[in-house]
Design a protein around this motif. Structure first.
Motif, PDB file in Angstrom:
ATOM      1  N   CYS A   1       0.815  -1.215   0.000  1.00 20.93           N
ATOM      2  CA  CYS A   1       0.000   0.000   0.000  1.00 20.93           C
ATOM      3  C   CYS A   1       0.857   1.278   0.000  1.00 20.93           C
ATOM      4  O   CYS A   1       0.352   2.383   0.135  1.00 20.93           O
ATOM      5  CB  CYS A   1      -0.948  -0.009   1.199  1.00 20.93           C
ATOM      6  SG  CYS A   1      -2.378   1.070   1.000  1.00 20.93           S
ATOM      7  N   GLN A   2       2.154   1.089  -0.170  1.00 21.69           N
ATOM      8  CA  GLN A   2       3.109   2.193  -0.065  1.00 21.69           C
ATOM      9  C   GLN A   2       2.785   3.359  -1.012  1.00 21.69           C
ATOM     10  O   GLN A   2       2.787   4.521  -0.604  1.00 21.69           O
ATOM     11  CB  GLN A   2       4.499   1.664  -0.401  1.00 21.69           C
ATOM     12  CG  GLN A   2       5.632   2.480   0.153  1.00 21.69           C
ATOM     13  CD  GLN A   2       6.926   1.670   0.126  1.00 21.69           C
ATOM     14  OE1 GLN A   2       7.167   0.931  -0.829  1.00 21.69           O
ATOM     15  NE2 GLN A   2       7.734   1.793   1.145  1.00 21.69           N
ATOM     16  N   ASP A   3       2.514   3.031  -2.276  1.00 20.40           N
ATOM     17  CA  ASP A   3       2.311   4.069  -3.285  1.00 20.40           C
ATOM     18  C   ASP A   3       1.098   4.948  -2.998  1.00 20.40           C
ATOM     19  O   ASP A   3       1.075   6.120  -3.352  1.00 20.40           O
ATOM     20  CB  ASP A   3       2.189   3.451  -4.681  1.00 20.40           C
ATOM     21  CG  ASP A   3       3.510   2.856  -5.146  1.00 20.40           C
ATOM     22  OD1 ASP A   3       4.548   3.201  -4.550  1.00 20.40           O
ATOM     23  OD2 ASP A   3       3.490   2.043  -6.087  1.00 20.40           O
ATOM     24  N   SER A   4       0.096   4.379  -2.365  1.00 19.24           N
ATOM     25  CA  SER A   4      -1.112   5.154  -2.073  1.00 19.24           C
ATOM     26  C   SER A   4      -0.880   6.144  -0.936  1.00 19.24           C
ATOM     27  O   SER A   4      -1.549   7.163  -0.840  1.00 19.24           O
ATOM     28  CB  SER A   4      -2.263   4.222  -1.691  1.00 19.24           C
ATOM     29  OG  SER A   4      -2.102   3.771  -0.354  1.00 19.24           O
ATOM     30  N   GLY A   5       0.058   5.826  -0.076  1.00 19.31           N
ATOM     31  CA  GLY A   5       0.299   6.673   1.096  1.00 19.31           C
ATOM     32  C   GLY A   5      -0.877   6.688   2.055  1.00 19.31           C
ATOM     33  O   GLY A   5      -0.983   7.562   2.916  1.00 19.31           O
ATOM     34  N   ASN A   6      -1.735   5.690   1.948  1.00 17.11           N
ATOM     35  CA  ASN A   6      -2.977   5.702   2.733  1.00 17.11           C
ATOM     36  C   ASN A   6      -2.865   4.971   4.066  1.00 17.11           C
ATOM     37  O   ASN A   6      -3.803   4.960   4.845  1.00 17.11           O
ATOM     38  CB  ASN A   6      -4.128   5.099   1.908  1.00 17.11           C
ATOM     39  CG  ASN A   6      -5.483   5.511   2.421  1.00 17.11           C
ATOM     40  OD1 ASN A   6      -5.656   6.610   2.953  1.00 17.11           O
ATOM     41  ND2 ASN A   6      -6.460   4.629   2.289  1.00 17.11           N
ATOM     42  N   LEU A   7      -1.706   4.362   4.314  1.00 15.87           N
ATOM     43  CA  LEU A   7      -1.530   3.653   5.584  1.00 15.87           C
ATOM     44  C   LEU A   7      -0.567   4.386   6.496  1.00 15.87           C
ATOM     45  O   LEU A   7       0.511   4.807   6.075  1.00 15.87           O
ATOM     46  CB  LEU A   7      -0.964   2.243   5.359  1.00 15.87           C
ATOM     47  CG  LEU A   7      -1.891   1.076   5.068  1.00 15.87           C
ATOM     48  CD1 LEU A   7      -1.096  -0.225   5.178  1.00 15.87           C
ATOM     49  CD2 LEU A   7      -3.095   1.030   5.986  1.00 15.87           C
ATOM     50  N   GLU A   8      -0.951   4.525   7.727  1.00 14.22           N
ATOM     51  CA  GLU A   8      -0.050   5.034   8.749  1.00 14.22           C
ATOM     52  C   GLU A   8       0.430   3.802   9.505  1.00 14.22           C
ATOM     53  O   GLU A   8      -0.382   3.118  10.127  1.00 14.22           O
ATOM     54  CB  GLU A   8      -0.841   5.942   9.689  1.00 14.22           C
ATOM     55  CG  GLU A   8      -0.092   7.131  10.195  1.00 14.22           C
ATOM     56  CD  GLU A   8      -1.043   8.079  10.897  1.00 14.22           C
ATOM     57  OE1 GLU A   8      -1.420   9.081  10.282  1.00 14.22           O
ATOM     58  OE2 GLU A   8      -1.435   7.775  12.038  1.00 14.22           O
ATOM     59  N   TRP A   9       1.692   3.477   9.405  1.00 13.41           N
ATOM     60  CA  TRP A   9       2.208   2.201   9.918  1.00 13.41           C
ATOM     61  C   TRP A   9       3.337   2.468  10.895  1.00 13.41           C
ATOM     62  O   TRP A   9       4.348   3.062  10.563  1.00 13.41           O
ATOM     63  CB  TRP A   9       2.708   1.374   8.739  1.00 13.41           C
ATOM     64  CG  TRP A   9       2.819  -0.108   8.940  1.00 13.41           C
ATOM     65  CD1 TRP A   9       2.002  -1.069   8.413  1.00 13.41           C
ATOM     66  CD2 TRP A   9       3.830  -0.820   9.668  1.00 13.41           C
ATOM     67  NE1 TRP A   9       2.439  -2.316   8.793  1.00 13.41           N
ATOM     68  CE2 TRP A   9       3.556  -2.195   9.555  1.00 13.41           C
ATOM     69  CE3 TRP A   9       4.944  -0.421  10.427  1.00 13.41           C
ATOM     70  CZ2 TRP A   9       4.336  -3.177  10.165  1.00 13.41           C
ATOM     71  CZ3 TRP A   9       5.716  -1.392  11.038  1.00 13.41           C
ATOM     72  CH2 TRP A   9       5.409  -2.759  10.888  1.00 13.41           C
ATOM     73  N   GLU A  10       3.143   2.035  12.127  1.00 11.67           N
ATOM     74  CA  GLU A  10       4.192   2.179  13.143  1.00 11.67           C
ATOM     75  C   GLU A  10       4.405   0.845  13.831  1.00 11.67           C
ATOM     76  O   GLU A  10       3.518   0.008  13.843  1.00 11.67           O
ATOM     77  CB  GLU A  10       3.761   3.211  14.200  1.00 11.67           C
ATOM     78  CG  GLU A  10       3.882   4.632  13.727  1.00 11.67           C
ATOM     79  CD  GLU A  10       3.220   5.614  14.687  1.00 11.67           C
ATOM     80  OE1 GLU A  10       2.757   5.187  15.752  1.00 11.67           O
ATOM     81  OE2 GLU A  10       3.167   6.791  14.336  1.00 11.67           O
ATOM     82  N   TRP A  11       5.564   0.666  14.426  1.00 11.45           N
ATOM     83  CA  TRP A  11       5.762  -0.507  15.261  1.00 11.45           C
ATOM     84  C   TRP A  11       4.923  -0.332  16.512  1.00 11.45           C
ATOM     85  O   TRP A  11       4.763   0.796  16.989  1.00 11.45           O
ATOM     86  CB  TRP A  11       7.237  -0.664  15.637  1.00 11.45           C
ATOM     87  CG  TRP A  11       8.112  -0.911  14.465  1.00 11.45           C
ATOM     88  CD1 TRP A  11       8.938  -0.003  13.862  1.00 11.45           C
ATOM     89  CD2 TRP A  11       8.238  -2.118  13.719  1.00 11.45           C
ATOM     90  NE1 TRP A  11       9.572  -0.583  12.791  1.00 11.45           N
ATOM     91  CE2 TRP A  11       9.154  -1.883  12.680  1.00 11.45           C
ATOM     92  CE3 TRP A  11       7.670  -3.385  13.828  1.00 11.45           C
ATOM     93  CZ2 TRP A  11       9.518  -2.860  11.758  1.00 11.45           C
ATOM     94  CZ3 TRP A  11       8.032  -4.355  12.912  1.00 11.45           C
ATOM     95  CH2 TRP A  11       8.943  -4.089  11.891  1.00 11.45           C
ATOM     96  N   PRO A  12       4.412  -1.431  17.079  1.00 11.53           N
ATOM     97  CA  PRO A  12       3.692  -1.303  18.339  1.00 11.53           C
ATOM     98  C   PRO A  12       4.620  -0.776  19.432  1.00 11.53           C
ATOM     99  O   PRO A  12       5.839  -0.936  19.346  1.00 11.53           O
ATOM    100  CB  PRO A  12       3.251  -2.736  18.652  1.00 11.53           C
ATOM    101  CG  PRO A  12       3.314  -3.468  17.357  1.00 11.53           C
ATOM    102  CD  PRO A  12       4.412  -2.811  16.575  1.00 11.53           C
ATOM    103  N   ARG A  13       4.028  -0.147  20.433  1.00  9.60           N
ATOM    104  CA  ARG A  13       4.829   0.318  21.575  1.00  9.60           C
ATOM    105  C   ARG A  13       5.489  -0.886  22.239  1.00  9.60           C
ATOM    106  O   ARG A  13       4.996  -2.008  22.152  1.00  9.60           O
ATOM    107  CB  ARG A  13       3.915   0.973  22.616  1.00  9.60           C
ATOM    108  CG  ARG A  13       3.352   2.293  22.194  1.00  9.60           C
ATOM    109  CD  ARG A  13       2.763   3.003  23.373  1.00  9.60           C
ATOM    110  NE  ARG A  13       1.550   2.369  23.892  1.00  9.60           N
ATOM    111  CZ  ARG A  13       1.039   2.594  25.094  1.00  9.60           C
ATOM    112  NH1 ARG A  13       1.648   3.425  25.917  1.00  9.60           N
ATOM    113  NH2 ARG A  13      -0.069   2.013  25.479  1.00  9.60           N
ATOM    114  N   GLY A  14       6.572  -0.648  22.963  1.00  4.59           N
ATOM    115  CA  GLY A  14       7.250  -1.724  23.684  1.00  4.59           C
ATOM    116  C   GLY A  14       6.286  -2.461  24.597  1.00  4.59           C
ATOM    117  O   GLY A  14       5.488  -1.855  25.284  1.00  4.59           O
TER     118      GLY A  14
END
Ligand code: SF4
Length: 93
Positions: A71-84
Protein backbone atom coordinates in the motif's frame (compact mmCIF):
# COMPACT_ATOMS: atom_id res chain seq x y z
CA UNK A 1 -12.29 -22.76 20.89
CA UNK A 2 -11.42 -21.59 24.38
CA UNK A 3 -7.89 -23.01 24.20
CA UNK A 4 -7.17 -21.24 20.95
CA UNK A 5 -8.42 -17.99 22.44
CA UNK A 6 -6.12 -18.48 25.38
CA UNK A 7 -3.11 -19.20 23.15
CA UNK A 8 -3.91 -16.11 21.13
CA UNK A 9 -4.08 -14.01 24.29
CA UNK A 10 -0.71 -15.32 25.45
CA UNK A 11 1.03 -14.53 22.21
CA UNK A 12 -0.38 -11.16 21.42
CA UNK A 13 -0.86 -8.15 23.63
CA UNK A 14 -3.46 -5.70 22.38
CA UNK A 15 -2.70 -2.03 22.90
CA UNK A 16 -6.32 -1.04 23.43
CA UNK A 17 -7.38 2.07 21.61
CA UNK A 18 -3.93 2.50 20.04
CA UNK A 19 -3.76 0.46 16.84
CA UNK A 20 -0.28 0.67 15.31
CA UNK A 21 -1.64 0.68 11.76
CA UNK A 22 -4.25 3.15 10.63
CA UNK A 23 -6.09 3.68 7.36
CA UNK A 24 -5.93 7.42 6.71
CA UNK A 25 -8.78 7.71 4.21
CA UNK A 26 -11.32 4.84 4.24
CA UNK A 27 -12.88 6.16 1.01
CA UNK A 28 -9.62 5.51 -0.79
CA UNK A 29 -9.86 1.83 0.22
CA UNK A 30 -13.43 1.65 -1.05
CA UNK A 31 -12.24 2.95 -4.42
CA UNK A 32 -9.12 0.75 -4.49
CA UNK A 33 -9.72 -2.01 -7.05
CA UNK A 34 -7.02 -4.46 -5.95
CA UNK A 35 -7.56 -4.45 -2.18
CA UNK A 36 -4.41 -6.60 -1.99
CA UNK A 37 -4.22 -6.14 1.76
CA UNK A 38 -7.34 -8.29 2.16
CA UNK A 39 -5.57 -11.17 0.38
CA UNK A 40 -1.91 -10.75 1.35
CA UNK A 41 -2.02 -10.12 5.09
CA UNK A 42 -0.98 -13.42 6.72
CA UNK A 43 -2.91 -12.54 9.86
CA UNK A 44 -6.13 -11.67 8.04
CA UNK A 45 -6.26 -8.19 9.59
CA UNK A 46 -7.93 -6.66 6.52
CA UNK A 47 -11.44 -7.67 5.52
CA UNK A 48 -13.10 -6.86 2.24
CA UNK A 49 -16.69 -5.98 3.13
CA UNK A 50 -19.62 -6.65 0.82
CA UNK A 51 -20.20 -2.90 0.46
CA UNK A 52 -16.67 -2.48 -0.93
CA UNK A 53 -15.21 -1.06 2.25
CA UNK A 54 -12.11 -2.43 3.96
CA UNK A 55 -12.00 -2.99 7.69
CA UNK A 56 -8.72 -3.24 9.54
CA UNK A 57 -8.36 -4.92 12.92
CA UNK A 58 -4.72 -4.89 13.95
CA UNK A 59 -5.13 -7.43 16.78
CA UNK A 60 -2.98 -10.41 15.83
CA UNK A 61 -0.81 -8.48 13.36
CA UNK A 62 2.48 -10.31 12.81
CA UNK A 63 4.36 -7.09 12.03
CA UNK A 64 5.56 -8.57 8.74
CA UNK A 65 5.27 -5.26 6.87
CA UNK A 66 3.49 -6.72 3.83
CA UNK A 67 0.59 -4.28 3.91
CA UNK A 68 2.98 -1.41 4.36
CA UNK A 69 4.78 -2.36 1.15
CA UNK A 70 1.78 -3.19 -1.01
CA UNK A 71 0.00 0.00 0.00
CA UNK A 72 3.11 2.19 -0.07
CA UNK A 73 2.31 4.07 -3.29
CA UNK A 74 -1.11 5.15 -2.07
CA UNK A 75 0.30 6.67 1.10
CA UNK A 76 -2.98 5.70 2.73
CA UNK A 77 -1.53 3.65 5.58
CA UNK A 78 -0.05 5.03 8.75
CA UNK A 79 2.21 2.20 9.92
CA UNK A 80 4.19 2.18 13.14
CA UNK A 81 5.76 -0.51 15.26
CA UNK A 82 3.69 -1.30 18.34
CA UNK A 83 4.83 0.32 21.57
CA UNK A 84 7.25 -1.72 23.68
CA UNK A 85 5.51 -4.60 25.46
CA UNK A 86 2.63 -4.69 22.99
CA UNK A 87 1.96 -6.58 19.80
CA UNK A 88 3.24 -9.99 18.88
CA UNK A 89 5.30 -11.67 21.59
CA UNK A 90 8.23 -13.59 20.17
CA UNK A 91 9.17 -15.25 23.45
CA UNK A 92 7.42 -18.53 24.09
CA UNK A 93 7.38 -20.70 27.20
FE1 SF4 B 1 -0.99 -8.07 8.20
FE2 SF4 B 1 1.67 -7.99 8.08
FE3 SF4 B 1 0.25 -5.76 7.75
FE4 SF4 B 1 0.40 -6.91 10.15
S1 SF4 B 1 2.10 -5.97 9.01
S2 SF4 B 1 -1.46 -6.10 9.18
S3 SF4 B 1 0.43 -9.10 9.60
S4 SF4 B 1 0.25 -7.56 6.39
Amino acid sequence: SKIEEKLFQDRYRVDSGRPHIRIKDPDHCTECLEKQCTVCCPAGCYTRETNGKVTLVTDGCLECGTCRIICQDSGNLEWEWPRGGFGILFKFG
